[in-house]
Design an enzyme around this catalytic site. Structure first.
Site, PDB file in Angstrom:
ATOM      1  N   ASP A  36      46.764  39.059  40.745  1.00 18.02           N
ATOM      2  CA  ASP A  36      48.265  39.509  40.677  1.00 18.02           C
ATOM      3  C   ASP A  36      49.107  38.902  41.808  1.00 18.02           C
ATOM      4  O   ASP A  36      48.576  38.983  42.834  1.00 18.02           O
ATOM      5  CB  ASP A  36      48.182  41.014  40.236  1.00 18.02           C
ATOM      6  CG  ASP A  36      47.565  41.322  38.840  1.00 18.02           C
ATOM      7  OD1 ASP A  36      47.444  40.495  37.999  1.00 18.02           O
ATOM      8  OD2 ASP A  36      47.078  42.630  39.027  1.00 18.02           O
TER       9      ASP A  36
HETATM   10  N1  URA Z   1      42.485  43.483  38.658  1.00 14.25           N
HETATM   11  C1  URA Z   1      43.882  43.572  38.674  1.00 14.25           C
HETATM   12  O1  URA Z   1      44.316  44.697  38.146  1.00 14.25           O
HETATM   13  N2  URA Z   1      44.387  42.752  39.270  1.00 14.25           N
HETATM   14  C2  URA Z   1      44.137  41.600  39.877  1.00 14.25           C
HETATM   15  O2  URA Z   1      44.882  40.868  40.647  1.00 14.25           O
HETATM   16  C3  URA Z   1      42.826  41.376  39.947  1.00 14.25           C
HETATM   17  C4  URA Z   1      41.950  42.306  39.166  1.00 14.25           C
END
Ligand code: URA
Length: 235
Positions: free
Chosen positions: A103
């Site tokens: 993310d």
């Molecule tokens: N899980 C998440 O919620 N975000 C990420 O970036 C990776 C795994």
């Protein structure tokens, strides 16, 4: 492969600039000066040099990045900076892409490569490649969360996760944990905690398969994988 393409791929400039190098008699193939940019060479068997420096041709690039927050795990974006924007032009020449997504606000280990086969192998749900995350959680993480994650929890869309291994590093109104999962659903770690009524406030990926984040990399920095790292990833 055409000589100008090979040299352009290896970062010796645009094809036009490469032509200039050839004009300046700067390029040799097996020791002979070459002026024809359209000459076909086999980089596996022929030795190409630029001003006496051997060109070590590689088709693939494998980079470990310590992804900083605020950049997107994609090759391009109309609004935000991407992880590819953080690479130097030489690395960008290889047209690499991130293997999977973190993310925008997630930090940590990101593999960047142009090796589609490796990427496919690491992301394939059938391969169960484990990914370990460190997270700060708003709320008290307890033994019952460990049990729930071990069983699999139901996400907001009804999907039930495969078993995850939760380790509590510290527990209190704010907790710190490590979680290892073998899947990569959208926002998976955040949604797993949501399913037990808790909120991830900070998330960092520590490892993916055998690849472990090199903590000496500053946020936003990257380096090539070592031979050992690459070998153990491929095997
Ligand atoms: N899980 C998440 O919620 N975000 C990420 O970036 C990776 C795994």
């Amino acid at each position: 492969m055409r000589l100008d393409k090979l040299l352009a791929n290896m970062g010796y400039g645009t094809r036009k600039e490469v032509k200039q190098l050839l004009k300046q008699k700067g390029v040799t193939v097996d020791g002979d000066v070459v002026k024809d940019s359209s000459m076909h060479v086999d980089p596996e068997v022929q030795e190409v040099s630029v001003f006496g420096e051997r060109v070590d041709y590689t088709e693939f690039i494998y980079l470990m990045m310590h992804k900083p927050p605020g950049v997107i795990s994609a090759t391009e974006d109309n609004v935000d900076k991407t992880v590819i924007d953080l690479l130097d032009p030489l690395a960008q020449h290889f047209k690499p892409f991130p293997v999977g997504r973190l993310d925008k606000d997630t930090e940590g280990l990101l593999l960047i490569t142009n090796d589609g086969q490796l990427s496919h192998n690491l992301l394939s749900p059938k391969k169960h490649v484990p990914k370990t995350y460190y997270a700060k959680i708003d709320g008290e993480v307890t033994q019952s969360d460990i049990e729930a994650f071990k069983q699999g929890v139901e996400l907001d869309d009804g999907y039930v996760t495969k078993p995850g291994e939760l380790v509590i590093l510290s527990s209190g109104p704010r907790s710190e944990i490590e979680l290892t999962i073998q899947e990569g659903k959208f926002h998976q770690v955040k949604r797993m905690f949501e399913s037990v009524g808790k909120k991830v406030t900070y998330l960092k990926r520590l490892s993916m398969g055998s690849l472990v984040l090199d903590e000496s990399l500053e946020l936003g920095d990257y380096r090539e994988l070592t031979e050992e790292e690459l070998k153990s990833l491929i095997n």
